[in-house]
Design a protein around this motif. Structure first.
Motif, mmCIF file in Angstrom:
data_model
loop_
_atom_site.group_PDB
_atom_site.id
_atom_site.type_symbol
_atom_site.label_atom_id
_atom_site.label_comp_id
_atom_site.label_asym_id
_atom_site.label_seq_id
_atom_site.Cartn_x
_atom_site.Cartn_y
_atom_site.Cartn_z
ATOM 1 N N THR A 65 31.165 4.746 47.188
ATOM 2 C CA THR A 65 31.115 4.959 48.639
ATOM 3 C C THR A 65 30.939 6.427 48.998
ATOM 4 N N ARG A 72 28.007 7.601 51.349
ATOM 5 C CA ARG A 72 28.338 8.239 52.626
ATOM 6 C C ARG A 72 27.589 9.557 52.808
ATOM 7 N N LYS A 108 23.834 9.033 53.384
ATOM 8 C CA LYS A 108 23.585 8.649 54.779
ATOM 9 C C LYS A 108 23.711 9.853 55.701
ATOM 10 N N ASP A 123 20.812 11.071 58.203
ATOM 11 C CA ASP A 123 21.090 11.105 59.634
ATOM 12 C C ASP A 123 20.894 12.509 60.207
ATOM 13 N N MET A 130 17.303 3.150 53.165
ATOM 14 C CA MET A 130 18.450 3.152 54.064
ATOM 15 C C MET A 130 18.458 1.921 54.958
ATOM 16 N N SER A 131 17.289 1.413 55.299
ATOM 17 C CA SER A 131 17.240 0.217 56.146
ATOM 18 C C SER A 131 17.842 -0.989 55.437
ATOM 19 N N LEU A 168 20.232 -0.640 52.955
ATOM 20 C CA LEU A 168 21.645 -0.358 52.758
ATOM 21 C C LEU A 168 22.432 -0.512 54.056
ATOM 22 N N TYR A 169 21.774 -0.195 55.185
ATOM 23 C CA TYR A 169 22.422 -0.248 56.500
ATOM 24 C C TYR A 169 21.514 -0.990 57.482
ATOM 25 N N ARG A 215 22.041 -2.926 59.954
ATOM 26 C CA ARG A 215 22.464 -3.048 61.353
ATOM 27 C C ARG A 215 22.845 -1.705 61.970
ATOM 28 N N ASP A 216 22.517 -0.629 61.285
ATOM 29 C CA ASP A 216 22.886 0.690 61.784
ATOM 30 C C ASP A 216 22.115 1.031 63.060
ATOM 31 N N TYR A 238 16.862 2.295 60.789
ATOM 32 C CA TYR A 238 16.078 2.923 59.727
ATOM 33 C C TYR A 238 14.759 2.194 59.477
#
Length: 431
Positions: free
Chosen positions: A280, A284, A287, A291, A340-341, A343-344, A346-347, A351
């Motif tokens: 993690t 983290r 990301k 970002d 990243m899209s 991995l995340y 719903r961010d 992404y």
């Protein structure tokens, strides 16, 4: 999009090979003009030569039709072995002429950690694609040479510049500090590839150390990487040096959004290669890097990420020092945004949308619709790139082919509903 990417990849590989293969002296030609004609000195740098080997081997593992590239990768391996390896002192020369004789330009060191790292990367990947044990032996010899001559046992990490004899320059070389992010991220990349085919315990320790250096030392609290460092990992900044905004000041200290998005991917790849479960911390920080680049380096009007931000900016706004958009950064952003899209998914940064916008930007401004291949950078900021070289000692098909192959694999797996898909390394997916 996957079909568009594959057509673009086919086109680029067709243009580079066999044109860039030097059948007289070995290795690969370096200088190709915007019309895909050989044009220039044709000096050969270890970085570019090794990147060609890697690109050919990586393509050969992508699909059956590309297996025809294995002999071309073997051609490059023989040039590294026979002409670029220093038989007297070990290690690879940084630059040779077309024939393979060493070139020492004013202000250039004979050998670099960065160059030898790419040799390991290319040789290990060629071995994986071909089974040629001679290439693995040479990769291991290069690894041991770096560990003996470049590794800093006191402060960790590796000294970038070395003499021909392998003597490191711990205070830097010709005004350039002794350690930098670019060398470390690509050593991490190379050691990840080598560990994949040679899982040695000491190599694992070195790879883990590189991951921690890149993630925890080079990457600062804001989420971007400092570029250059003293031997004890003190960052070099224009503020500390009293810089006045010269080009040299910029090169030593700016925010490289392209390297940040690239390194987000390379860190995840290294963590995965080490077999770290539920990492993690790396996730983290990866990301956070992406970002930050999207918040401060993304062009909301045309798409694409800018080349350079101002480290002296305070508050929420980061000034842009260089608003051009070099090809390699755009290719790396394409790859990382798609990763990243997955991995995340719903961010709130969406992404996947950024990935599609980035691909549109590349098609509209970076990919040459007339002659083929990728311009040096986006035409929206530098229209003169239409006539810029398609290849130099610093430009080949490493960033672009890696990005396109990775994205094609991800897209085709995403939409075929596989349950156990790996968003970082699609090659790990069964079947």
């Amino acid at each position: 999009i996957a079909a568009q990417l594959e057509r673009t990849l086919d086109d680029e590989l067709r243009l580079f090979y066999p044109l860039s293969v030097d059948t007289v002296y070995g290795g690969y030609f370096s200088d190709i003009n915007h019309r895909w004609e050989l044009d220039g000195r044709q000096d050969k740098m270890i970085v570019t030569q090794a990147r060609h080997i890697w690109s050919l081997a990586n393509a050969a593992m992508f699909k059956r039709d590309y297996r025809r590239f294995i002999p071309l990768a073997a051609h490059g391996y023989r040039f590294l072995r026979d002409r670029m390896w220093d038989r007297e002192f070990g290690g690879f020369f940084n630059l040779v002429d077309r024939r393979g004789d060493p070139v020492t330009e004013q202000g250039a060191s004979n050998k670099t950690a960065y160059g030898n790292a790419f040799a390991i990367y290319g040789l290990a990947t060629y071995y994986k694609a071909s089974g040629d044990t001679g290439a693995l032996d040479l990769a291991l010899e290069t690894y041991r040479w770096l560990e003996s001559h470049s590794y800093d046992s006191l402060n960790r990490g590796y000294f970038q510049f070395l003499s021909r004899e392998g003597r490191p320059f711990p205070e830097g070389f010709h005004g350039v500090p002794p350690k930098d992010q670019n060398s470390m991220i690509h050593l991490m990349e190379a050691y990840t590839a080598l560990y994949d085919v040679w899982p040695d315990s000491i190599l694992k320790e070195r790879l883990a150390s590189l991951l921690h250096i890149v993630r925890d030392t080079i990457t600062n609290d804001r989420g971007y990487m400092n570029l250059f460092f003293r031997r004890d990992w003190t960052p070099v900044s224009r503020r500390d040096a009293g810089g006045q905004g010269s080009r040299a000041d910029y090169e030593l200290d700016h925010i490289s959004f392209g390297h940040d998005v690239e390194t987000a991917y390379l860190m995840m790849e290294a963590s995965q290669g080490l077999g770290i479960r539920d990492d993690t911390t790396t996730l983290r920080i990866a990301k956070k890097k992406v970002d930050f680049a999207l918040q401060h380096g993304w062009d909301t009007e045309h798409g694409g990420i800018f080349d350079g931000g101002d480290t002296r900016s305070t508050g929420e706004h980061v000034g842009i020092l260089r608003d051009t958009k070099e090809w390699w950064a755009q290719a790396e952003a394409l790859n990382t945004f798609l990763m990243m899209s997955m991995l995340y998914p719903r961010d709130g940064r969406n992404y996947y949308e950024k990935f599609t916008l980035q691909w549109d930007y590349c098609k509209n401004y970076v990919i040459d619709g007339d002659h083929g291949g990728w311009y040096w950078g986006g035409l929206d900021k530098a229209p003169g790139n239409r006539n810029a070289p398609k290849a130099t000692i610093w430009k080949a098909d490493y960033h672009t082919s890696r990005s396109m192959i990775s994205c094609i694999r991800r897209l085709r797996t995403m939409f075929h509903g596989r349950v156990h898909f790996d968003p970082v390394n699609p090659r790990a997916t069964p079947g």
